[in-house]
Design an enzyme around this catalytic site. Structure first.
Site, mmCIF file in Angstrom:
data_model
loop_
_atom_site.group_PDB
_atom_site.id
_atom_site.type_symbol
_atom_site.label_atom_id
_atom_site.label_comp_id
_atom_site.label_asym_id
_atom_site.label_seq_id
_atom_site.Cartn_x
_atom_site.Cartn_y
_atom_site.Cartn_z
ATOM 1 C CG ASN A 111 -0.186 -0.126 2.494
ATOM 2 O OD1 ASN A 111 0.567 0.769 2.866
ATOM 3 N ND2 ASN A 111 -0.344 -1.251 3.193
ATOM 4 C CG ASP A 150 -6.705 -5.568 6.090
ATOM 5 O OD1 ASP A 150 -6.188 -5.451 7.220
ATOM 6 O OD2 ASP A 150 -7.382 -4.666 5.550
ATOM 7 C CG ASP A 201 -5.932 -6.593 13.854
ATOM 8 O OD1 ASP A 201 -5.150 -5.929 14.561
ATOM 9 O OD2 ASP A 201 -6.873 -6.094 13.214
ATOM 10 C CG PHE A 206 -2.694 5.455 13.519
ATOM 11 C CD1 PHE A 206 -1.978 5.141 14.664
ATOM 12 C CD2 PHE A 206 -2.609 6.731 13.002
ATOM 13 C CE1 PHE A 206 -1.181 6.097 15.280
ATOM 14 C CE2 PHE A 206 -1.813 7.695 13.611
ATOM 15 C CZ PHE A 206 -1.095 7.373 14.747
HETATM 16 O O1 C5P Z 1 -8.622 -2.720 10.511
HETATM 17 P P1 C5P Z 1 -7.717 -1.640 10.029
HETATM 18 O O2 C5P Z 1 -6.617 -2.133 9.142
HETATM 19 O O3 C5P Z 1 -8.369 -0.441 9.455
HETATM 20 O O4 C5P Z 1 -7.061 -1.113 11.408
HETATM 21 C C1 C5P Z 1 -6.005 -0.238 11.413
HETATM 22 C C2 C5P Z 1 -5.242 -0.418 12.692
HETATM 23 O O5 C5P Z 1 -4.998 -1.792 12.934
HETATM 24 C C3 C5P Z 1 -3.865 0.219 12.614
HETATM 25 O O6 C5P Z 1 -3.502 0.594 13.894
HETATM 26 C C4 C5P Z 1 -3.008 -0.918 12.105
HETATM 27 O O7 C5P Z 1 -1.646 -0.745 12.450
HETATM 28 C C5 C5P Z 1 -3.635 -2.095 12.806
HETATM 29 N N1 C5P Z 1 -3.553 -3.370 12.069
HETATM 30 C C6 C5P Z 1 -2.733 -4.368 12.566
HETATM 31 N N2 C5P Z 1 -2.701 -5.571 11.937
HETATM 32 C C7 C5P Z 1 -3.438 -5.803 10.828
HETATM 33 C C8 C5P Z 1 -4.263 -4.793 10.314
HETATM 34 C C9 C5P Z 1 -4.298 -3.582 10.964
HETATM 35 O O8 C5P Z 1 -2.064 -4.155 13.573
HETATM 36 N N3 C5P Z 1 -3.373 -6.964 10.232
#
Ligand code: C5P
Length: 419
Positions: A227, A295, A324, A341
């Site tokens: 990204n 993701d 996550d 974030f």
């Molecule tokens: O669910 P989303 O990707 O929008 O959430 C963003 C937050 O979750 C950010 O703090 C990002 O660093 C964290 N995140 C994470 N691991 C993932 C996806 C997102 O720590 N696989």
């Protein structure tokens, strides 16, 4: 200029400046503490300060006449303002109001105290004191940064109850703490360009782990999914945490940024590597998940380069969910204060609020990446902080500002809420 510092402050000439804050009533106690060190203390008060405490009180405590006006022929006949500026080894302003900080940051000389500061080569320190919203305002934070650049050492402010009923960062440090920090600051003798030495060390002794940048999820030996994250916000946060005294591990995806001074950086590529590296850094006091973690990753990474087919048919990739990271950290029994974030393009508060609860975060920093001039790759950002207070979602917007200043404002909130 070298200070005549023996043990402590004995013989040091301290000019104590008092400006118009309610904390001025504590300046009397501070003057007494300074006198007890056998320092020579003279007091200068702004016009507004005299509404909170009388010059007579300070005169009685220091045994010296208190100066209040630039245009006082009688006082100028004794020690003129330039002589007074040269007399001082140290200028200590407590309390320093938001207005005084603004005037000093911009080189004003419209009253005796600001004129003295401009004319003096003394070591300059100040203890800011103001309402928490005024302290958090980007204008004040920018003035604080400018003052540090100009060589000022800022002592505090402190967090806690405020005279106006608010709670947060902005209280003047207690006089005893001002004296302790003054002595510690004098020992450090920072050079005028060193900002890091002067910043209030309110994260001293804390261990912070931060993720930043994108992740890359390999498809084959030459291709990956990723990204647009530049890592700038996470790096700004890491720099700010280190400046405020924390021990910082920055787990970084592939970016082109320099490692901030004092930060321990560990480079990773994929989300699974990032999670394993973060877990190896735990426990910690504060975890900030700022990385734009992919993701999904390929269900199977091809050992060899995927070949284009000769026909016109497309290619279907099978993807599986990545772990996550921020939610995994927040679910641990030894969970740190956990900050996530949320980059959104619509319904910012709704999406961020549900992530806050779903991932069990202490704070989420939400930004609308569809807005012009903020978010991915840019130097500026505007965010909304969301957190839960007794089950109720609270919000605080932070206006558009450079990511470095914004990092300071986010940390101000975190410091005020850290256990
Ligand atoms: O669910 P989303 O990707 O929008 O959430 C963003 C937050 O979750 C950010 O703090 C990002 O660093 C964290 N995140 C994470 N691991 C993932 C996806 C997102 O720590 N696989």
């Amino acid at each position: 200029m070298s200070l005549p510092l023996g043990p402590g402050l004995a013989g040091t000439r301290i000019l104590l400046g008092i400006s118009a804050g309610i904390a001025a009533y504590k300046s009397a106690h501070l003057a007494r503490l300074l006198k007890k060190t056998d320092a020579e203390v003279r007091v200068v008060m702004t016009a507004g300060a005299q509404a909170f405490i009388t010059p007579l009180t300070l005169q009685a405590l220091t045994g010296e006449p208190v100066r209040t006006s630039l245009l006082d022929p009688e006082a100028e006949a004794g020690m003129g303002h330039i002589e007074l500026a040269k007399w001082a080894d140290i200028i200590l302003i407590a309390p320093a109001t938001a207005d005084l900080m603004a005037r000093l940051a911009h080189g004003h000389a419209d009253d005796l105290l600001t004129t003295l500061c401009l004319a003096s080569e003394a070591r300059c320190l100040m203890a800011p004191a103001m309402n928490q919203a005024m302290w958090r305002h980007p204008a004040t934070l920018a003035n604080a940064d400018r003052l540090r650049e100009l060589g000022w050492t800022l002592l505090g402010p402190d967090a806690g109850d405020q005279a106006c009923g608010d709670v947060g960062l902005g209280r003047m440090l207690e006089p005893e703490a001002i004296l302790t920090q003054l002595l510690a600051a004098l020992e450090q003798r920072p050079d005028k360009s060193s900002k890091a030495m002067c910043v209030h060390q309110d994260l001293a002794g804390k261990r912070v782990v931060i993720t930043a940048g994108p992740t890359r999820e390999a498809l084959d030996p030459v291709r990956y999914l990723s990204n647009h994250s530049s890592g700038k916000m996470g790096y700004a946060l890491a720099a700010a945490c280190a400046e405020r005294g924390a021990s910082v591990s920055l787990v970084s995806g592939p970016v082109t940024l320099a490692t901030p001074p004092g930060v321990d950086r560990i480079d990773v590529t994929s989300a699974t590597q990032m999670l394993a590296t973060v877990e190896a850094q735990l426990p910690c006091d504060l975890f900030i998940g700022c990385a734009a973690v992919a993701d999904y990753r390929a269900a199977k990474v091809s050992e060899h380069k995927l070949k284009k087919r000769d026909d016109e048919s497309g290619l279907t990739l099978e993807l599986v969910r990545n772990p996550d990271i921020v939610a995994t950290v927040a679910a641990r029994p030894d969970r740190p204060f956990t900050v996530g974030f949320a980059a959104e393009t619509r319904d910012l508060e709704t999406h961020a609020g549900s992530k806050l609860e779903r991932k069990r975060l202490d704070l989420i920093v939400a930004n609308d990446v569809s807005r012009e001039g903020v978010g991915f790759g840019s130097d500026d950002n505007a965010v909304t902080l969301l957190w839960l207070d007794n089950g109720q979602t609270q919000q605080q917007p932070l206006p558009i500002q450079p990511k470095a200043t914004l990092a300071g404002a986010i940390l101000d909130h975190i410091v005020a809420h850290l256990p």
